[in-house]
Design a protein around this motif. Structure first.
Motif, PDB file in Angstrom:
ATOM      1  N   ALA A 131      37.780  29.584  43.347  1.00 46.70           N
ATOM      2  CA  ALA A 131      37.059  30.854  43.298  1.00 46.70           C
ATOM      3  C   ALA A 131      36.657  31.217  41.875  1.00 46.70           C
ATOM      4  O   ALA A 131      35.556  31.728  41.623  1.00 46.70           O
ATOM      5  CB  ALA A 131      37.921  31.957  43.898  1.00 46.70           C
ATOM      6  N   ASP A 132      37.533  30.972  40.911  1.00 48.48           N
ATOM      7  CA  ASP A 132      37.252  31.290  39.511  1.00 48.48           C
ATOM      8  C   ASP A 132      36.052  30.494  39.008  1.00 48.48           C
ATOM      9  O   ASP A 132      35.172  31.046  38.336  1.00 48.48           O
ATOM     10  CB  ASP A 132      38.495  30.988  38.671  1.00 48.48           C
ATOM     11  N   ASP A 137      40.669  44.453  43.970  1.00 46.36           N
ATOM     12  CA  ASP A 137      40.057  44.790  42.690  1.00 46.36           C
ATOM     13  C   ASP A 137      41.137  44.853  41.616  1.00 46.36           C
ATOM     14  O   ASP A 137      42.070  45.658  41.697  1.00 46.36           O
ATOM     15  CB  ASP A 137      39.335  46.137  42.808  1.00 46.36           C
ATOM     16  N   ALA A 138      41.009  44.000  40.595  1.00 51.21           N
ATOM     17  CA  ALA A 138      41.973  43.978  39.499  1.00 51.21           C
ATOM     18  C   ALA A 138      41.429  44.644  38.255  1.00 51.21           C
ATOM     19  O   ALA A 138      41.919  44.433  37.152  1.00 51.21           O
ATOM     20  CB  ALA A 138      42.352  42.535  39.174  1.00 51.21           C
ATOM     21  N   GLY A 139      40.418  45.434  38.380  1.00 52.91           N
ATOM     22  CA  GLY A 139      39.854  46.154  37.245  1.00 52.91           C
ATOM     23  C   GLY A 139      38.661  45.435  36.657  1.00 52.91           C
ATOM     24  O   GLY A 139      37.536  45.925  36.739  1.00 52.91           O
ATOM     25  N   ASP A 140      38.903  44.266  36.047  1.00 48.23           N
ATOM     26  CA  ASP A 140      37.807  43.518  35.435  1.00 48.23           C
ATOM     27  C   ASP A 140      37.307  42.382  36.297  1.00 48.23           C
ATOM     28  O   ASP A 140      36.365  41.682  35.935  1.00 48.23           O
ATOM     29  CB  ASP A 140      38.238  42.979  34.068  1.00 48.23           C
ATOM     30  N   ARG A 141      37.950  42.166  37.433  1.00 52.65           N
ATOM     31  CA  ARG A 141      37.508  41.118  38.339  1.00 52.65           C
ATOM     32  C   ARG A 141      38.184  41.307  39.693  1.00 52.65           C
ATOM     33  O   ARG A 141      39.083  42.148  39.847  1.00 52.65           O
ATOM     34  CB  ARG A 141      37.831  39.734  37.796  1.00 52.65           C
ATOM     35  N   LEU A 142      37.772  40.548  40.663  1.00 49.76           N
ATOM     36  CA  LEU A 142      38.414  40.544  41.971  1.00 49.76           C
ATOM     37  C   LEU A 142      39.465  39.445  42.016  1.00 49.76           C
ATOM     38  O   LEU A 142      39.291  38.379  41.418  1.00 49.76           O
ATOM     39  CB  LEU A 142      37.379  40.312  43.071  1.00 49.76           C
ATOM     40  N   GLU A 143      40.546  39.703  42.709  1.00 48.20           N
ATOM     41  CA  GLU A 143      41.612  38.719  42.831  1.00 48.20           C
ATOM     42  C   GLU A 143      41.881  38.422  44.292  1.00 48.20           C
ATOM     43  O   GLU A 143      41.854  39.318  45.139  1.00 48.20           O
ATOM     44  CB  GLU A 143      42.895  39.208  42.153  1.00 48.20           C
ATOM     45  N   LEU A 144      42.131  37.148  44.548  1.00 45.62           N
ATOM     46  CA  LEU A 144      42.533  36.732  45.883  1.00 45.62           C
ATOM     47  C   LEU A 144      44.000  37.072  46.079  1.00 45.62           C
ATOM     48  O   LEU A 144      44.842  36.775  45.228  1.00 45.62           O
ATOM     49  CB  LEU A 144      42.317  35.229  46.051  1.00 45.62           C
ATOM     50  N   VAL A 145      44.294  37.693  47.205  1.00 45.72           N
ATOM     51  CA  VAL A 145      45.651  38.154  47.491  1.00 45.72           C
ATOM     52  C   VAL A 145      46.162  37.400  48.709  1.00 45.72           C
ATOM     53  O   VAL A 145      45.510  37.366  49.757  1.00 45.72           O
ATOM     54  CB  VAL A 145      45.689  39.667  47.748  1.00 45.72           C
ATOM     55  N   ALA A 146      47.358  36.832  48.583  1.00 49.92           N
ATOM     56  CA  ALA A 146      47.943  36.077  49.680  1.00 49.92           C
ATOM     57  C   ALA A 146      48.614  36.999  50.681  1.00 49.92           C
ATOM     58  O   ALA A 146      48.825  38.193  50.440  1.00 49.92           O
ATOM     59  CB  ALA A 146      48.959  35.079  49.130  1.00 49.92           C
ATOM     60  N   GLU A 147      48.958  36.439  51.830  1.00 47.54           N
ATOM     61  CA  GLU A 147      49.624  37.202  52.872  1.00 47.54           C
ATOM     62  C   GLU A 147      50.999  37.706  52.436  1.00 47.54           C
ATOM     63  O   GLU A 147      51.487  38.708  52.942  1.00 47.54           O
ATOM     64  CB  GLU A 147      49.775  36.342  54.127  1.00 47.54           C
ATOM     65  N   VAL A 168      35.989  36.182  40.152  1.00 46.18           N
ATOM     66  CA  VAL A 168      36.996  36.183  41.215  1.00 46.18           C
ATOM     67  C   VAL A 168      38.041  35.137  40.849  1.00 46.18           C
ATOM     68  O   VAL A 168      37.700  34.024  40.436  1.00 46.18           O
ATOM     69  CB  VAL A 168      36.385  35.845  42.589  1.00 46.18           C
ATOM     70  N   GLY A 169      39.320  35.498  40.970  1.00 51.77           N
ATOM     71  CA  GLY A 169      40.363  34.543  40.618  1.00 51.77           C
ATOM     72  C   GLY A 169      41.684  34.928  41.219  1.00 51.77           C
ATOM     73  O   GLY A 169      41.757  35.425  42.346  1.00 51.77           O
ATOM     74  N   MET A 173      28.789  41.835  39.552  1.00 52.23           N
ATOM     75  CA  MET A 173      29.113  42.500  40.802  1.00 52.23           C
ATOM     76  C   MET A 173      29.207  44.009  40.562  1.00 52.23           C
ATOM     77  O   MET A 173      29.687  44.463  39.531  1.00 52.23           O
ATOM     78  CB  MET A 173      30.421  41.978  41.370  1.00 52.23           C
ATOM     79  N   ALA A 174      28.757  44.801  41.549  1.00 51.60           N
ATOM     80  CA  ALA A 174      28.758  46.262  41.405  1.00 51.60           C
ATOM     81  C   ALA A 174      30.148  46.783  41.154  1.00 51.60           C
ATOM     82  O   ALA A 174      30.351  47.723  40.385  1.00 51.60           O
ATOM     83  CB  ALA A 174      28.156  46.898  42.658  1.00 51.60           C
ATOM     84  N   THR A 175      31.154  46.195  41.775  1.00 53.84           N
ATOM     85  CA  THR A 175      32.537  46.659  41.610  1.00 53.84           C
ATOM     86  C   THR A 175      32.953  46.582  40.157  1.00 53.84           C
ATOM     87  O   THR A 175      33.505  47.530  39.596  1.00 53.84           O
ATOM     88  CB  THR A 175      33.490  45.816  42.459  1.00 53.84           C
ATOM     89  N   LEU A 176      32.684  45.446  39.511  1.00 51.59           N
ATOM     90  CA  LEU A 176      33.101  45.265  38.126  1.00 51.59           C
ATOM     91  C   LEU A 176      32.346  46.203  37.202  1.00 51.59           C
ATOM     92  O   LEU A 176      32.902  46.778  36.280  1.00 51.59           O
ATOM     93  CB  LEU A 176      32.884  43.813  37.705  1.00 51.59           C
ATOM     94  N   VAL A 177      31.035  46.347  37.442  1.00 54.85           N
ATOM     95  CA  VAL A 177      30.216  47.226  36.599  1.00 54.85           C
ATOM     96  C   VAL A 177      30.684  48.667  36.695  1.00 54.85           C
ATOM     97  O   VAL A 177      30.911  49.346  35.697  1.00 54.85           O
ATOM     98  CB  VAL A 177      28.731  47.110  36.984  1.00 54.85           C
ATOM     99  N   LEU A 178      30.841  49.190  37.901  1.00 45.94           N
ATOM    100  CA  LEU A 178      31.212  50.585  38.078  1.00 45.94           C
ATOM    101  C   LEU A 178      32.651  50.848  37.681  1.00 45.94           C
ATOM    102  O   LEU A 178      32.998  51.959  37.293  1.00 45.94           O
ATOM    103  CB  LEU A 178      30.963  51.019  39.522  1.00 45.94           C
ATOM    104  N   THR A 179      33.509  49.818  37.768  1.00 42.37           N
ATOM    105  CA  THR A 179      34.870  50.001  37.247  1.00 42.37           C
ATOM    106  C   THR A 179      34.824  50.241  35.754  1.00 42.37           C
ATOM    107  O   THR A 179      35.496  51.131  35.220  1.00 42.37           O
ATOM    108  CB  THR A 179      35.715  48.762  37.548  1.00 42.37           C
ATOM    109  N   ALA A 180      34.003  49.430  35.048  1.00 39.67           N
ATOM    110  CA  ALA A 180      33.905  49.585  33.606  1.00 39.67           C
ATOM    111  C   ALA A 180      33.297  50.935  33.236  1.00 39.67           C
ATOM    112  O   ALA A 180      33.767  51.643  32.339  1.00 39.67           O
ATOM    113  CB  ALA A 180      33.074  48.460  33.003  1.00 39.67           C
ATOM    114  N   VAL A 181      32.235  51.346  33.956  1.00 41.16           N
ATOM    115  CA  VAL A 181      31.601  52.634  33.678  1.00 41.16           C
ATOM    116  C   VAL A 181      32.565  53.790  33.935  1.00 41.16           C
ATOM    117  O   VAL A 181      32.677  54.739  33.168  1.00 41.16           O
ATOM    118  CB  VAL A 181      30.322  52.790  34.529  1.00 41.16           C
TER     119      VAL A 181
END
Length: 731
Positions: free
Chosen positions: A205-206, A248-258, A213-214, A1-9
């Protein structure tokens, strides 16, 4: 995913600040380039309902316990079997065809634990106990990485051309009998267990995203079927229905509850602008309620109704008329579905209010989906967008309803209409020879078989016969419809065969609780209703009094029907009881040469570990005339006797013309046998229904004994009747 790649870069080149900026850029690429919405991406309920066999059909990834249709991935041609039946006068020979097929059905693109129930054309094929209602071989390949090729497919296709389908769960049916389904492969659905307990949404999701995503959400689903044309679609469907947000959790996306943790922003931190200059601290705006959905329609699957599709609607008062539909291929109870629908409705209404907050660069770590509170501003806010411009962070905030999803008051799922899960159980078969039950003459001996089961779920069994004591067997198709049968609990006393027996009674225990007996009035009895075989006697009963589960007391009896009066005095507890109904009897014509011999019948149903056999003696009951009646010995003047009798016929039982019964045989002939002390001393024949027994012959036959017994039998085309007997004195 672009988010994970660009976070690392961003981390490599700019440290923490670079990581945050990279993540924000990546999110824009994800939303507008890589994950740009298409016409259809997520799974839909209809994907699981219809069995397919098209190349390229998606195979769902299953979690928890779900009911799915599957995809046929291999099948043989139909296999045809032929059996012959019938024949004889008025019954032409018939060739019966039965068909079976072997095939494999893909169930899940992920390993499973096992398969529970199976439905075929909506009817239960395999029960919760693992019993099949239709004969078939069956095995499941769970989809493990060490999975071997199926031996049946390998035998048909060659081991070199047979994939093992590792990582995919599938079921194989071998010689599936198709008679119950119009000689075609039915539409099958399977209750598949991929995880015996409810599965956390974050785990789903994971697995789907290979760890991209997790989260640590505690929210669980009883089952979920991911399909469609993208991972994003499957995860978005989950997040939208729950409802959840992605962070965005840095190295992956996380599901966030209400009810995610809240970050509080001090009022003094507001007001930063690009370049470090001051700016308006905040502004708030609200869209019309017409923008928010006025109704949420959530469709799902209800385990309480055998995973039938359910629908719950959440509506709000006011002028909102837009209906938002959510198709969630998940197993939910009615209360969960109602809570989800209400949560989505509330989220859409509160989300009309938006606010912009400008903060200094020190708040670059605030990411979309985070929940914030602002000093002096009521309520909670969810970060929808975060934009960095010249050392300042601009947040677009959406009002957040707050709190976790709470279960609503119990919701009514609707009246379930489950298929009865009745165990097939072992086969009970009875074979017997009866007088012809119709009005036509039988041209060959005929054996009847009646079969049923000790369980109400019994449906049928394969039938075979042997004429040589079991050395060879001949297939005769299948048994007829389940018969109503059982056994006598008490012994029926002898009774009159010429009128109603209102004194005698017999108690009957039927094989299973699904069987029933009913009363019949005299008119129906005259027409032939409630005919039953009790031991070897055919009776009719007018009253069937229930006296317990599956037990009846039979009264108002007609005895010795169709010439079976010879068995009136021969009853005992435990003897067979079979309600004679044409649709429940399988007819087997046999050669006349077998009269005096024995035939074996064998039945094998899906609930039988070992085939059930029953021997039946062939005495010609189906083709012999009934015994003479009114046998009388009239003394003459010289000390002899004139014997007279009335013949009966196996043709014309109803005596519709009130004259003489038709002969029904090739010629009229009677055999007279004289017994002294049980030994035969004379045999003679007569072509008329009388016989002169002179005094000299009596003296010679009696040899000083005080009496002799005379038997009179009518000689039929195939076998003599049962004899009528009379004892005459000789002194």
């Amino acid at each position: 995913m672009a988010t994970l790649v660009l976070t690392a870069v961003g981390t490599i080149f700019g440290g923490p600040m670079g990581a945050a900026i990279g993540a924000m850029i990546g999110q824009q690429i994800d939303q507008n380039v890589l994950f740009k919405p298409k016409n259809r991406q997520g799974p839909r309920l209809g994907d699981l309902a219809v069995q397919t066999s098209s190349y390229g059909s998606p195979i769902p990834v299953l979690f928890g316990t779900m009911r799915v249709a599957g995809t046929v991935i291999w099948a043989t041609d139909l296999r045809e079997e032929r059996t012959r039946s019938g024949g004889g006068k008025g019954r032409p020979k018939a060739t019966n065809y039965s068909y079976s097929a072997s095939f494999a059905v893909a169930l899940s693109a992920r390993a499973i634990i096992g398969v529970r129930r199976i439905w075929a054309d909506g009817k239960l094929l395999r029960g919760a106990g693992g019993d099949f209602k239709t004969a078939t071989g069956f095995r499941v390949h769970a989809g493990g990485e060490g999975q071997a090729a199926d031996p049946l497919i390998a035998a048909a296709e060659g081991i070199g051309g047979t994939p093992a389908y590792r990582g995919m769960a599938y079921a194989v049916f071998e010689d599936f009998q198709l008679a119950d389904y119009g000689n075609r492969i039915p539409s099958l659905t399977f209750e598949v267990e991929a995880d015996p307990a409810p599965v956390p949404i974050s785990t789903i999701a994971d697995v789907l995203s290979d760890g991209a995503v997790g989260g640590t959400l505690s929210r669980r689903l009883g089952g979920y079927a991911a399909s469609g044309d993208s991972v994003r679609g499957a995860i978005e469907t989950l997040a939208r229905a729950a409802p959840l947000s992605l962070s965005d959790a840095g190295d992956r996306l996380e599901l966030v509850a209400e009810d995610a943790p809240v970050l509080t922003i001090a009022a003094s931190e507001l007001g930063a602008a690009a370049g470090g200059a001051g700016a308006a601290a905040r502004d708030e705006r609200s869209t019309s309620t017409l923008v928010a959905p006025g109704e949420i329609a959530l469709s799902y699957y209800e385990p309480a109704r055998d995973y039938q599709a359910g629908l719950h609607r959440a509506r709000r008062p006011g002028n909102g008329r837009r209906v938002e539909r959510i198709e969630l291929p998940a197993a939910l109870d009615a209360g969960e579905a109602k809570a989800m629908a209400e949560a989505n409705l509330a989220r859409g209404l509160t989300g009309r209010v938006q606010r912009t907050a400008r903060l200094s660069w020190r708040h670059l770590g605030i990411a979309p989906s985070q929940i914030v509170a602002i000093d002096g501003v009521p309520g909670l806010w969810r970060v929808a967008e975060a934009e960095v411009e010249r050392m300042a962070v601009a947040l677009t905030l959406v009002r957040h309803r707050g709190g976790s999803i709470t279960l609503m008051p119990p919701a009514e799922p609707g009246r379930p209409a489950p298929q009865p899960d009745l165990i097939h159980g072992p086969t009970v078969i009875q074979a017997f020879e009866l007088p012809e039950l119709g009005e036509a003459l039988a041209s060959a001996p005929r054996i009847m078989t009646a079969a049923a089961g000790s369980s109400a779920g019994w449906r049928g069994a394969a039938l075979a016969v042997s004429h040589d004591a079991g050395f060879s067997w001949e297939d005769r198709g299948s048994t007829a419809a389940p018969a109503t049968m059982g056994a006598a609990v008490t012994a029926l006393a002898p009774g009159d065969t010429l009128c109603f027996d209102d004194i005698g009674a017999v108690e009957i225990a039927l094989l299973n609780s699904g069987m029933q007996l009913a009363d019949a009035d005299d008119a129906r009895l005259t027409a032939g209703a409630n005919l039953a075989l009790l031991g070897n006697e055919l009776i009719q009963f007018g009253s069937a009094e229930p006296i317990g589960v599956g037990r009846y007391r039979l009264r108002r009896l007609l005895r010795g029907r169709r010439g079976t009066e010879f068995a009136v005095a021969d009853h005992s507890p435990g003897e067979r009881f079979i309600l004679i109904e044409p649709q429940t009897l399988a007819m087997i014509d046999i050669p006349a040469s077998m009269i005096g011999g024995e035939m074996l019948t064998m039945a094998s149903g899906v609930g039988d570990d070992v085939a059930v056999q029953r021997a039946v003696p062939i005495i010609g009951s189906s083709v012999r005339p009934p015994s003479p009646v009114a046998l009388d010995a009239i003394p003459d003047s010289d000390g002899g006797y004139r014997l007279t009798w009335i013949r009966r016929s196996r043709l014309g039982w109803r005596w519709v013309d009130s004259i003489d019964a038709p002969l029904g045989e090739e010629k009229e002939l009677y055999r007279i046998t004289v017994l002294r002390g049980g030994a035969v001393v004379r045999v003679t024949e007569s072509e008329v229904s009388e016989f002169d027994y002179p005094a000299a012959a009596i003296a010679a036959d009696s040899a000083g004994e005080s009496a002799v017994t005379i038997l009179v039998a009518q000689v039929g085309a195939f076998a003599p009747s049962c004899p009528a007997a009379i004892v005459i004195p000789t002194d």
